[in-house]
Design a protein around this motif. Structure first.
Motif, short mmCIF file in Angstrom:
data_model
loop_
_atom_site.label_atom_id
_atom_site.label_comp_id
_atom_site.label_asym_id
_atom_site.label_seq_id
_atom_site.Cartn_x
_atom_site.Cartn_y
_atom_site.Cartn_z
N GLU A 189 31.15 -4.78 46.41
CA GLU A 189 32.04 -4.25 45.32
C GLU A 189 32.15 -2.66 45.25
OE1 GLU A 189 33.84 -6.42 43.59
OE2 GLU A 189 32.71 -7.86 44.78
N ALA A 190 31.05 -2.16 45.48
CA ALA A 190 31.15 -0.71 45.40
C ALA A 190 31.96 0.17 46.65
CB ALA A 190 29.48 -0.03 45.46
N THR A 209 28.72 8.79 37.13
CA THR A 209 29.31 7.35 37.10
C THR A 209 28.83 6.50 38.10
OG1 THR A 209 31.41 6.32 37.44
CG2 THR A 209 31.15 8.08 38.87
N SER A 210 29.23 5.30 37.99
CA SER A 210 28.59 4.38 39.02
C SER A 210 29.58 4.17 39.96
CB SER A 210 28.62 2.87 38.06
OG SER A 210 28.52 1.78 39.20
N ALA A 211 29.04 4.07 41.33
CA ALA A 211 29.87 3.58 42.50
C ALA A 211 30.70 2.36 42.48
CB ALA A 211 28.90 3.84 43.58
N GLN A 212 30.48 1.51 41.48
CA GLN A 212 31.13 0.14 41.32
C GLN A 212 32.35 0.27 40.29
OE1 GLN A 212 27.05 -2.26 42.31
NE2 GLN A 212 28.49 -3.18 40.91
N SER A 213 32.43 1.30 39.79
CA SER A 213 33.47 1.68 38.71
C SER A 213 34.18 3.03 38.74
CB SER A 213 32.97 1.11 37.43
OG SER A 213 34.42 1.17 36.49
N LEU A 214 34.48 3.56 39.73
CA LEU A 214 34.86 4.91 40.05
C LEU A 214 36.20 5.29 39.11
CD1 LEU A 214 34.62 5.04 43.77
CD2 LEU A 214 32.91 6.00 42.30
N PRO A 215 36.12 6.31 38.53
CA PRO A 215 37.09 6.72 37.70
C PRO A 215 38.27 7.68 38.26
CG PRO A 215 35.27 8.05 37.21
CD PRO A 215 35.09 7.09 38.45
N PHE A 216 38.82 7.14 39.52
CA PHE A 216 39.65 7.98 40.06
C PHE A 216 40.66 6.90 40.42
CE2 PHE A 216 35.44 9.32 41.19
CZ PHE A 216 35.22 10.46 40.45
N ASP A 217 41.93 7.57 40.67
CA ASP A 217 43.18 6.85 40.92
C ASP A 217 43.19 6.37 42.45
OD1 ASP A 217 44.20 7.51 38.62
OD2 ASP A 217 45.38 9.13 39.17
N VAL A 251 37.21 15.34 48.99
CA VAL A 251 35.99 14.66 49.21
C VAL A 251 35.61 14.12 48.12
CG1 VAL A 251 33.98 14.40 50.70
CG2 VAL A 251 35.71 16.01 51.39
N LEU A 252 34.95 12.75 48.39
CA LEU A 252 34.12 12.03 47.14
C LEU A 252 32.73 11.80 47.76
CD1 LEU A 252 33.69 10.75 44.50
CD2 LEU A 252 34.78 8.63 45.56
N ASP A 253 31.76 12.41 47.07
CA ASP A 253 30.25 12.29 47.64
C ASP A 253 29.59 11.11 46.60
OD1 ASP A 253 28.19 12.55 49.51
OD2 ASP A 253 27.23 13.87 47.85
N LEU A 254 29.07 10.10 47.07
CA LEU A 254 28.31 9.01 46.31
C LEU A 254 27.08 9.48 46.30
CD1 LEU A 254 30.41 5.97 47.19
CD2 LEU A 254 30.98 7.46 45.20
N ALA A 255 26.23 9.27 45.02
CA ALA A 255 24.89 9.31 44.81
C ALA A 255 24.58 10.55 45.28
CB ALA A 255 24.30 7.99 45.58
N SER A 256 25.24 11.74 44.93
CA SER A 256 24.95 12.92 45.38
C SER A 256 23.60 13.51 44.90
CB SER A 256 25.97 13.98 44.66
OG SER A 256 27.34 13.65 45.07
N GLY A 257 22.91 12.92 43.93
CA GLY A 257 21.78 13.51 43.31
C GLY A 257 22.06 14.79 42.87
N SER A 258 20.86 15.67 43.44
CA SER A 258 20.96 17.07 43.21
C SER A 258 21.77 18.11 43.83
CB SER A 258 19.50 17.72 43.29
OG SER A 258 18.85 17.33 44.54
N PHE A 289 22.96 0.57 45.35
CA PHE A 289 23.83 -0.01 44.63
C PHE A 289 23.63 -1.40 44.15
CE2 PHE A 289 27.10 2.87 47.26
CZ PHE A 289 26.59 3.86 46.65
N PRO A 290 23.96 -1.83 42.88
CA PRO A 290 23.48 -3.31 42.53
C PRO A 290 24.47 -4.22 43.37
CG PRO A 290 23.51 -1.82 40.81
CD PRO A 290 23.84 -1.10 41.76
N GLU A 291 25.61 -3.91 43.61
CA GLU A 291 26.41 -4.80 44.60
C GLU A 291 27.35 -3.97 45.36
OE1 GLU A 291 28.69 -7.66 42.24
OE2 GLU A 291 27.65 -6.95 40.28
N PRO A 292 26.88 -3.77 46.66
CA PRO A 292 27.16 -2.78 47.62
C PRO A 292 28.83 -3.19 48.11
CG PRO A 292 24.95 -3.58 48.19
CD PRO A 292 25.27 -4.45 47.26
#
Length: 284
Positions: free
Chosen positions: A136-137, A107-115, A53-60, A131-134
């Motif tokens: 694209e994210a 990391t930014s949601a718009q440039s995820l460092p995953f395969d 699982v990948l969780d975006l904008a996880s915060g704390s 997200f600045p550009e939803p």
């Protein structure tokens, strides 16, 4: 009343991130306040053992920690956020409760460092609005999902359906005109209109999209004064609104905001309701 129709919500997400870190003191109460939304996201995710699982904008750590506790030691959650400071809190909390099936990536949601095709599921709770550009994210989300993988997102709904939003914004309108956000603005209510989530999912290439808007409990376990202190220093919207209030009117405005919030205070809890939007989409 001043007319500031040229007011635009900030397009700089760094301001949001910076202010978010100032709210860490109230993290436990914020978790409690959004618990119903977290539970709904978990329900929509239909979690199973051994998922990646990948969780975006996880915060704390919301909802990453809860997801990790459900999918078992054979599963894994990658918690991401642009705020390294917030992720440090998540890491400390995971260590405290004994969760070892998580990793953390600033990391930014718009440039995820995953395969490509890495994850079974991607989740995002109250993050898409910033997200600045939803589109694209979400294209990045689509890329890193496996075929048939699922993306689940929850966002804020309209002010009219959210007592906590209306109780804060109504007093401001006595002093300034607040323009509706444009679709491209980074703004808490960016996806408040039904159809906006579905449209963004479609543009990013998702299929079998299910969108729904509903109300959930949003209680604050504390005083009106405490809640306003958190909101006025956190996020991008309220600090900017305050900046547009003449200094000589601010004390009166803050008094009126406390009175507005107090309508829902029972002496222990502020019994807010929040309108939220949910969307689920699949990688075809």
């Amino acid at each position: 009343m001043s007319n500031i129709d040229n007011l635009k919500p900030s397009s700089n997400s760094e301001k949001y991130i910076e202010n978010l870190e100032r709210r860490i003191l109230y993290d436990t109460k914020s978790r409690e306040q959004g618990q119903a939304a977290t539970e709904l996201l978990i329900e929509l995710s239909n979690l199973q053992l051994d998922l990646n699982v990948l969780d975006l904008a996880s915060g704390s750590g919301v909802p990453a920690l809860a997801i990790a506790s459900i999918i078992g030691s054979g599963g894994h959650v990658t918690a991401t956020d642009q705020s390294a400071g917030a992720l440090e809190l998540a890491k400390e909390e995971a260590k405290k409760i004994g969760l070892t099936n998580l990793s953390f990536e600033a990391t930014s949601a718009q440039s995820l460092p995953f395969d490509d095709e890495t994850f079974d599921l991607v989740t995002c709770r109250m993050g898409m609005m910033f997200f600045p550009e939803p589109v694209e994210a979400l294209k990045e989300v689509n890329r890193v999902l496996k075929i048939g993988g699922k993306f689940v997102s929850i966002v804020q709904g309209s002010e009219q359906r959210s007592l906590w939003q209306s109780s804060l914004l109504e007093p401001f309108r006595k002093y300034i005109s607040i323009p509706a956000p444009n679709p491209d603005d980074i703004h808490p209510l960016r996806f408040a209109e039904p159809g906006s989530l579905r449209n963004t999912f479609e543009k990013a290439g998702f299929a079998d999209i299910q969108e729904k808007y509903l109300d959930v409990p949003w209680p604050w376990h504390g005083t009106p004064e405490e809640f306003w202190e958190v909101r006025k220093s956190g996020g991008a919207l309220y600090p900017q609104l305050i900046d547009n209030i003449p200094q000589e009117h601010r004390d009166q405005l803050f008094k009126e905001i406390i009175e507005s919030i107090s309508r829902y205070y029972d002496g222990t809890i502020i019994n807010f309701i929040a309108g939220i939007g949910t969307a689920v989409g699949y990688k075809p």
